[in-house]
Design a protein around this motif. Structure first.
Motif, PDB file in Angstrom:
ATOM      1  N   SER A  24      13.413   6.532 -17.166  1.00  0.00           N
ATOM      2  CA  SER A  24      14.804   6.184 -16.891  1.00  0.00           C
ATOM      3  C   SER A  24      15.600   7.421 -16.483  1.00  0.00           C
ATOM      4  N   GLY A  25      16.444   7.275 -15.448  1.00  0.00           N
ATOM      5  CA  GLY A  25      17.298   8.366 -15.007  1.00  0.00           C
ATOM      6  C   GLY A  25      16.623   9.370 -14.100  1.00  0.00           C
ATOM      7  N   LYS A  26      15.303   9.227 -13.855  1.00  0.00           N
ATOM      8  CA  LYS A  26      14.576  10.135 -12.976  1.00  0.00           C
ATOM      9  C   LYS A  26      14.329   9.448 -11.631  1.00  0.00           C
ATOM     10  N   ASN A  27      14.454  10.200 -10.554  1.00  0.00           N
ATOM     11  CA  ASN A  27      14.225   9.643  -9.225  1.00  0.00           C
ATOM     12  C   ASN A  27      12.735   9.638  -8.893  1.00  0.00           C
ATOM     13  N   TYR A  28      12.314   8.596  -8.132  1.00  0.00           N
ATOM     14  CA  TYR A  28      10.904   8.457  -7.759  1.00  0.00           C
ATOM     15  C   TYR A  28      10.784   8.224  -6.250  1.00  0.00           C
ATOM     16  N   CYS A  29       9.684   8.730  -5.686  1.00  0.00           N
ATOM     17  CA  CYS A  29       9.328   8.483  -4.294  1.00  0.00           C
ATOM     18  C   CYS A  29       8.063   7.625  -4.269  1.00  0.00           C
ATOM     19  N   PHE A  30       7.867   6.878  -3.171  1.00  0.00           N
ATOM     20  CA  PHE A  30       6.741   5.934  -3.129  1.00  0.00           C
ATOM     21  C   PHE A  30       6.414   5.538  -1.692  1.00  0.00           C
ATOM     22  N   TYR A  31       5.208   4.989  -1.515  1.00  0.00           N
ATOM     23  CA  TYR A  31       4.832   4.316  -0.268  1.00  0.00           C
ATOM     24  C   TYR A  31       3.798   3.247  -0.579  1.00  0.00           C
ATOM     25  N   VAL A  32       3.609   2.304   0.361  1.00  0.00           N
ATOM     26  CA  VAL A  32       2.693   1.173   0.180  1.00  0.00           C
ATOM     27  C   VAL A  32       1.614   1.250   1.250  1.00  0.00           C
ATOM     28  N   GLN A  33       0.399   0.822   0.877  1.00  0.00           N
ATOM     29  CA  GLN A  33      -0.733   0.869   1.803  1.00  0.00           C
ATOM     30  C   GLN A  33      -1.621  -0.355   1.588  1.00  0.00           C
ATOM     31  N   GLY A  34      -1.999  -1.016   2.697  1.00  0.00           N
ATOM     32  CA  GLY A  34      -2.930  -2.139   2.613  1.00  0.00           C
ATOM     33  C   GLY A  34      -4.362  -1.655   2.457  1.00  0.00           C
ATOM     34  N   ILE A  35      -5.157  -2.395   1.681  1.00  0.00           N
ATOM     35  CA  ILE A  35      -6.553  -2.014   1.415  1.00  0.00           C
ATOM     36  C   ILE A  35      -7.434  -3.262   1.470  1.00  0.00           C
ATOM     37  N   GLU A  68     -16.189   0.512   6.000  1.00  0.00           N
ATOM     38  CA  GLU A  68     -15.388   1.464   6.760  1.00  0.00           C
ATOM     39  C   GLU A  68     -14.000   0.876   6.971  1.00  0.00           C
ATOM     40  N   ASN A  69     -13.057   1.748   7.324  1.00  0.00           N
ATOM     41  CA  ASN A  69     -11.669   1.321   7.573  1.00  0.00           C
ATOM     42  C   ASN A  69     -11.096   0.524   6.403  1.00  0.00           C
ATOM     43  N   ARG A  70     -11.413   0.957   5.192  1.00  0.00           N
ATOM     44  CA  ARG A  70     -10.921   0.254   3.998  1.00  0.00           C
ATOM     45  C   ARG A  70      -9.407   0.383   3.838  1.00  0.00           C
ATOM     46  N   ASN A  71      -8.876   1.561   4.150  1.00  0.00           N
ATOM     47  CA  ASN A  71      -7.459   1.837   3.917  1.00  0.00           C
ATOM     48  C   ASN A  71      -6.645   1.680   5.195  1.00  0.00           C
ATOM     49  N   GLY A  72      -5.510   0.994   5.076  1.00  0.00           N
ATOM     50  CA  GLY A  72      -4.622   0.831   6.211  1.00  0.00           C
ATOM     51  C   GLY A  72      -3.672   2.019   6.351  1.00  0.00           C
ATOM     52  N   GLN A  73      -2.768   1.916   7.292  1.00  0.00           N
ATOM     53  CA  GLN A  73      -1.776   2.970   7.499  1.00  0.00           C
ATOM     54  C   GLN A  73      -0.748   2.937   6.372  1.00  0.00           C
ATOM     55  N   GLU A  74      -0.209   4.087   6.048  1.00  0.00           N
ATOM     56  CA  GLU A  74       0.774   4.199   4.963  1.00  0.00           C
ATOM     57  C   GLU A  74       2.162   3.837   5.467  1.00  0.00           C
ATOM     58  N   SER A  75       2.924   3.137   4.626  1.00  0.00           N
ATOM     59  CA  SER A  75       4.304   2.824   4.977  1.00  0.00           C
ATOM     60  C   SER A  75       5.146   4.099   4.959  1.00  0.00           C
ATOM     61  N   THR A  76       6.389   3.990   5.394  1.00  0.00           N
ATOM     62  CA  THR A  76       7.323   5.110   5.306  1.00  0.00           C
ATOM     63  C   THR A  76       7.542   5.492   3.837  1.00  0.00           C
ATOM     64  N   VAL A  77       7.597   6.786   3.556  1.00  0.00           N
ATOM     65  CA  VAL A  77       7.880   7.255   2.192  1.00  0.00           C
ATOM     66  C   VAL A  77       9.383   7.142   1.933  1.00  0.00           C
ATOM     67  N   LEU A  78       9.756   6.483   0.837  1.00  0.00           N
ATOM     68  CA  LEU A  78      11.160   6.337   0.436  1.00  0.00           C
ATOM     69  C   LEU A  78      11.343   6.882  -0.974  1.00  0.00           C
ATOM     70  N   CYS A  79      12.584   7.243  -1.321  1.00  0.00           N
ATOM     71  CA  CYS A  79      12.884   7.781  -2.649  1.00  0.00           C
ATOM     72  C   CYS A  79      14.122   7.093  -3.209  1.00  0.00           C
ATOM     73  N   THR A  80      14.138   6.883  -4.513  1.00  0.00           N
ATOM     74  CA  THR A  80      15.318   6.327  -5.162  1.00  0.00           C
ATOM     75  C   THR A  80      16.354   7.437  -5.355  1.00  0.00           C
ATOM     76  N   SER A  81      17.569   7.048  -5.696  1.00  0.00           N
ATOM     77  CA  SER A  81      18.653   8.029  -5.875  1.00  0.00           C
ATOM     78  C   SER A  81      19.450   7.709  -7.126  1.00  0.00           C
ATOM     79  N   VAL A  82      18.741   7.471  -8.227  1.00  0.00           N
ATOM     80  CA  VAL A  82      19.396   7.177  -9.498  1.00  0.00           C
ATOM     81  C   VAL A  82      19.747   8.477 -10.196  1.00  0.00           C
ATOM     82  N   GLY A  83      21.038   8.675 -10.516  1.00  0.00           N
ATOM     83  CA  GLY A  83      21.458   9.849 -11.279  1.00  0.00           C
ATOM     84  C   GLY A  83      21.131  11.157 -10.607  1.00  0.00           C
ATOM     85  N   ARG A  84      21.105  11.154  -9.290  1.00  0.00           N
ATOM     86  CA  ARG A  84      20.784  12.386  -8.580  1.00  0.00           C
ATOM     87  C   ARG A  84      21.957  13.358  -8.678  1.00  0.00           C
ATOM     88  N   ASN A  85      21.718  14.582  -9.089  1.00  0.00           N
ATOM     89  CA  ASN A  85      22.768  15.596  -9.172  1.00  0.00           C
ATOM     90  C   ASN A  85      22.357  16.820  -8.377  1.00  0.00           C
TER      91      ASN A  85
END
Length: 233
Positions: free
Chosen positions: A147-158, A164-181
């Motif tokens: 709680s109160g800490k910001n996190y970054c993330f992305y999603v990938q199809g598998i 072969e070709n098990r992993n798909g392309q990665e989505s755009t990386v986004l970050c939350t902005s909770v309590g950012r100072n």
């Protein structure tokens, strides 16, 4: 030369596309509807003067292609995300395929791969290298975070069943902005610089009046001595 593309399936009839075209590119998506079939493309080369000849035209053959096992999985699209307390929620959309439905819309990867397709969410604390991941077959993630800490993330199809070709392309990386100072945003170095500047300003505010007061008193004492000397003379 003019070109004609023939699509040969291992168990299906030959289908022709882009008949006698002068272009060197041909979209054959609509004749690859059976995604588990294995196809080869035969590109026939015909000279205009020989169109009436019955000789077999020159041709080249592509490598074998099986859409179900060789198609590259595209980027998922992040639709919405939120961080409330210790819960991070991420909602996303499937990548689309080139296959068009009767209503004019494109089929999604989920429509084709169904239970074989999984999605993985990679997430980590902002400005940290420690990465965690969770897997789902739905289009939504909910994970527990600090709680109160910001996190970054992305999603990938598998597709785990693939070799072969098990992993798909990665989505755009986004970050939350909770309590950012400012400390989260710019780091400890900026905080130290601000603290040093604040101390310097406070010190100057205290020292400067003392120095000015002493100078004023010294000036006044010097004036008194000079007056006494003049009176003595």
């Amino acid at each position: 030369y003019f070109y004609t593309v023939e699509i040969h399936g291992r168990t299906s009839d030959v289908k022709r596309k882009c008949i006698l075209t002068s272009e060197t590119e041909c979209d054959v998506t609509d004749v690859l509807r059976n995604v588990k079939e294995t196809y080869t493309a035969h590109i026939l080369s015909v000279m205009p003067t020989e169109m009436d000849n019955f000789e077999e035209p020159l041709f080249a053959v592509s490598e074998k292609f099986t859409p179900y096992s060789q198609t590259l999985i595209g980027k998922p699209e992040i639709k919405d995300y939120s961080q409330k307390g210790s819960k991070l929620s991420v909602v996303f959309k499937d990548p689309l395929t080139p296959y068009i439905l009767p209503n004019g819309s494109f089929q999604s990867i989920q429509d084709i791969f169904q239970h074989d397709l999984e999605y993985k969410l990679y997430y980590w604390k902002d400005q940290s290298s420690g990465k965690k991941d969770v897997t789902t077959k739905s289009r939504k993630f909910e994970v527990s975070v600090d709680s109160g800490k910001n996190y970054c993330f992305y999603v990938q199809g598998i597709i785990p069943s693939r070799r072969e070709n098990r992993n798909g392309q990665e989505s755009t990386v986004l970050c939350t902005s909770v309590g950012r100072n400012i400390l989260d945003e710019y780091g400890t170095e900026v905080f130290i610089i601000i603290a040093v500047i604040a101390v310097a300003v406070i010190t100057l505010a205290i020292v400067l009046p003392v120095v000015l007061c002493k100078r004023k008193k010294a000036k006044k004492a010097r004036a008194v001595r000079e007056k006494e000397l003049l009176n003595g003379v």
